[in-house]
Design a protein around this motif. Structure first.
Motif, short mmCIF file in Angstrom:
data_model
loop_
_atom_site.label_atom_id
_atom_site.label_comp_id
_atom_site.label_asym_id
_atom_site.label_seq_id
_atom_site.Cartn_x
_atom_site.Cartn_y
_atom_site.Cartn_z
N PRO A 107 -0.15 18.03 -6.98
CA PRO A 107 -1.17 16.98 -6.48
C PRO A 107 -2.07 16.61 -8.55
CG PRO A 107 -2.18 19.29 -7.16
CD PRO A 107 -0.59 19.16 -7.33
N ALA A 108 -1.55 15.20 -8.22
CA ALA A 108 -1.14 14.59 -10.03
C ALA A 108 -3.59 13.92 -9.89
CB ALA A 108 -0.43 12.47 -9.62
N ALA A 109 -2.85 13.79 -11.81
CA ALA A 109 -4.51 13.79 -11.85
C ALA A 109 -4.60 12.08 -11.58
CB ALA A 109 -4.66 13.60 -14.06
N SER A 110 -5.49 11.03 -11.59
CA SER A 110 -6.04 10.15 -11.29
C SER A 110 -4.86 9.12 -12.88
CB SER A 110 -6.68 9.53 -10.92
OG SER A 110 -8.09 9.81 -12.81
N ALA A 164 0.71 -1.34 -0.05
CA ALA A 164 -0.02 0.09 0.10
C ALA A 164 0.95 1.27 -0.03
CB ALA A 164 -0.83 0.02 0.93
N ALA A 165 2.22 1.18 0.10
CA ALA A 165 2.58 2.50 0.76
C ALA A 165 3.54 2.85 -0.43
CB ALA A 165 3.98 2.36 2.13
N ASN A 168 6.91 10.25 -7.38
CA ASN A 168 6.86 10.49 -5.75
C ASN A 168 5.63 9.74 -5.03
OD1 ASN A 168 8.19 12.82 -5.49
ND2 ASN A 168 6.33 14.14 -6.79
N PHE A 169 5.94 9.21 -4.20
CA PHE A 169 5.29 8.09 -3.58
C PHE A 169 3.74 9.30 -2.72
CE2 PHE A 169 9.05 6.36 -1.91
CZ PHE A 169 8.45 4.96 -2.37
N GLY A 170 2.25 8.40 -3.27
CA GLY A 170 1.11 8.53 -3.09
C GLY A 170 0.80 9.16 -1.85
N ASP A 171 -0.73 9.04 -1.63
CA ASP A 171 -0.92 8.94 0.05
C ASP A 171 -2.04 7.48 -0.26
OD1 ASP A 171 -2.54 8.85 1.90
OD2 ASP A 171 -2.96 10.61 1.54
N ALA A 172 -1.38 5.97 0.05
CA ALA A 172 -1.43 5.15 0.13
C ALA A 172 -3.15 5.80 1.21
CB ALA A 172 -1.00 4.11 0.90
N GLY A 173 -3.42 5.78 1.94
CA GLY A 173 -4.98 6.28 2.30
C GLY A 173 -6.34 6.71 1.40
#
Length: 156
Positions: free
Chosen positions: A17-20, A8-9, A132-137
């Motif tokens: 901020p990235a687009a999906s 998940a990490a 970059n690492f995204g927010d796994a949450g």
């Protein structure tokens, strides 16, 4: 020396901020992420080894990859030599042209059970493109994901 990393990490975003992933075309994903994807060749003193893909995760030249790419199965230790190749500005398909100027790297941390390793370039060039690492949450089952890497046999 080991580090535990959870799947998940490892949710990656291109630029905050990235687009999906669903909003980006394959061409746009490649344009943004391609320069942060590297080819890794790990080898022992005889020249035998492994080949794989990694992603640059910070401006210091740290790279996340699979542990099996950087480890000698016989010795259970990192390979004697680990070379990292950046994507050339123009990909020709000829390894003699595309795989030039190798950068040496060393294994900083690893976790064999989940097959992850953290490498660090010995000579980190300036201006690296970073995934970059995204927010796994914020990730949920069923969210679109994209994988990017090098095809088999080291092609770009």
């Amino acid at each position: 020396m080991q580090i535990l990393l959870t799947a998940a990490a490892l949710a990656l975003s291109f630029y905050p901020p990235a687009a999906s992933a669903g909003e980006l075309s394959p061409k746009e994903i490649y344009r943004r992420a391609g320069p942060a994807v590297v080819l890794i060749i790990g080898s022992d003193q005889s020249g035998k080894g492994e080949l794989g893909t990694g992603s640059i995760i910070d401006s210091h030249g740290r790279i996340i990859t699979n542990a099996h790419v950087s480890f000698d199965e016989k010795t259970h230790r990192p390979f004697d030599t680990i070379h990292v190749y950046f994507k050339p500005s123009r990909v020709t398909g000829d390894p003699k042209q595309d795989l030039v100027n190798p950068h040496k790297a060393r294994v900083m941390r690893w976790d064999r059970p989940i097959d992850l390793a953290l490498l660090e370039l010995e000579d980190s060039p300036s201006g690296l493109t970073v995934l970059n690492f995204g927010d796994a949450g914020l990730m949920e089952e069923g969210d679109p994901v994209v994988a990017i890497g090098h095809p088999e046999q080291g092609g770009l």
